[in-house]
Design an enzyme around this catalytic site. Structure first.
Site, short mmCIF file in Angstrom:
data_model
loop_
_atom_site.label_atom_id
_atom_site.label_comp_id
_atom_site.label_asym_id
_atom_site.label_seq_id
_atom_site.Cartn_x
_atom_site.Cartn_y
_atom_site.Cartn_z
N THR A 44 8.14 12.74 2.70
CA THR A 44 7.23 13.64 3.43
C THR A 44 6.07 12.85 4.02
O THR A 44 5.43 12.06 3.31
CB THR A 44 6.70 14.74 2.49
OG1 THR A 44 7.83 15.39 1.91
CG2 THR A 44 5.83 15.73 3.23
N CYS B 115 -5.21 -12.01 -4.34
CA CYS B 115 -3.96 -11.27 -4.59
C CYS B 115 -4.32 -9.95 -5.24
O CYS B 115 -5.49 -9.65 -5.48
CB CYS B 115 -2.99 -12.09 -5.42
SG CYS B 115 -3.52 -12.32 -7.10
#
Ligand code: PLP
Length: 370
Positions: free
Chosen positions: A236, A317
């Protein structure tokens, strides 16, 4: 909204939400907007999504009256980049050595990928590109080149690259996430076949991005399910975020380099040994990746943070740990220089006073060690 006492210089990581975007999204806050529903609210969601889709395509210079380009909405540019790579795993893929990890990490998992050299400004070597294309079945090859580097801001000559790529019958993808509000992202001018963009990099919300593709190309889905997005990306759609994405696209305006230039001028006055990466190449106007002699990046980062200035090494990161920049290393910059470098990325809210404050903190950090 940004706090006036805090100086945010990490726009390439994420830009603050534009007021107009927030208002548009909040106006829909209590509306259930699943575009797959057939009832009134579903139809409203569909209408809103199609309007946003058109605004995003128009931001990229697409004439929406023709069906030359389409876009598939995704949750992130990381997903968009994965979608395009996943479509070429049975073919050859050429990427540059300065791609975002959502492209470059694939080399650890697949052996059909070649890496293109860059020069010491981070610009791809066009002769090497021709060499790689000449030596393989280029009809089935995907070339993927970043438009503007997220760490150095260096802009690649995408139009020239596209001429070479198309001469050999290959296809070109450009990770153009750092493009909107910073450089020309007109997809027809650049003549790329696929382009990834992400709303949160230019004032839209997190969680909305897109892969734009030439409608003549034949892509297959990476996420299978209910068949949303013409079957190319099931799940969705995030209607509220997509509406925000569309508003940000409508407001997209190219910023100038005044604040970045002032910053670079000031730090050069403080230290003549400063290095600004990619300085001799064309760069997006908001980004400066700077080497401060002898001060490790994490020390700089902490000292700026204590002074309410938010910068980045450009290569954090997900755990927030700083790592040496692979981008700078691949430009041939030695480790000891890479390890003392910080990325400053400014935005439309950056003021001259902010630059004065950042420069004086820069001086303070630098002089404590010299
Ligand atoms: N590509 C580039 C050049 C980026 O700068 C980023 C984000 O830092 C991405 C891809 C990934 O974007 P997203 O945060 O939407 O996954």
């Amino acid at each position: 909204m940004l706090n006036k006492h805090k100086i945010y210089c990490d726009y390439n990581s994420t830009a603050p939400l534009l007021t107009e975007v927030r208002t548009a999204m909040m106006n829909l806050e209590n509306t259930p907007l699943n575009p797959s529903s057939i009832h009134y609210y579903g139809r409203q969601a569909k209408f809103l999504i199609e309007n946003a889709r058109e605004a995003i395509l128009q931001m990229l210079g697409v004439n929406t009256k023709t069906d030359q380009y389409r876009l598939v909405l995704t949750s992130s540019a990381t997903e968009a980049n994965n979608l395009i790579i996943s479509n070429f795993l049975k073919h050859k893929i050429i990427i540059s050595s300065v791609e975002h990890p959502s492209i470059s990490k694939h080399t650890e998992y697949h052996n059909n990928m070649s890496i293109l050299r860059v020069d010491n400004n981070g610009i791809v070597d066009l002769e090497h590109l021709e060499f790689l294309l000449q030596n393989q079945d280029s009809q089935n090859t995907l070339v993927s080149i970043i438009l503007a580097n997220n760490e150095t801001g260096v802009i690649q000559p995408i139009k020239e690259i596209s001429t070479i790529v198309h001469k050999y019958g290959a296809l070109l993808h450009s990770d153009s996430v750092q493009g909107p509000t910073k450089t020309n992202c007109n997809i027809e001018d650049l003549d790329v076949d696929f382009m990834s963009i992400s709303a949160h990099k230019f004032g839209g919300p997190l969680g909305a991005a897109a892969l734009v593709y030439k409608s003549s190309t034949n892509l297959h889905a990476q996420i299978i399910g209910g068949g949303q997005e013409r079957g190319l990306r099931s799940g969705t759609q995030n209607t509220h975020a997509i509406v925000g994405f569309g508003v940000a696209a409508q407001m997209c305006d190219i910023q100038n380099s005044a604040m970045r230039d002032l910053f670079e001028l000031k730090i050069r006055e403080i230290c003549k040994d400063v290095i600004i990466f990619g300085e001799n190449a064309q760069r997006i106007p908001n980004t400066s990746m700077v080497f401060m002699p002898n001060i490790p990046s994490n020390i700089q980062l902490i000292k700026f943070d204590i002074n309410n200035i938010y910068v980045s090494t450009g290569a954090a990161c997900s755990s927030g740990v700083t790592k040496p920049s692979q981008i700078l290393l691949s430009m041939g910059i030695p480790h000891d220089i890479v390890n003392c470098s910080i990325r400053y990325s400014f935005g439309k809210d950056t003021t001259t006073e902010d630059i004065t404050t950042i420069s004086s903190v820069w001086k303070e950090i630098y002089t404590t060690q010299h």
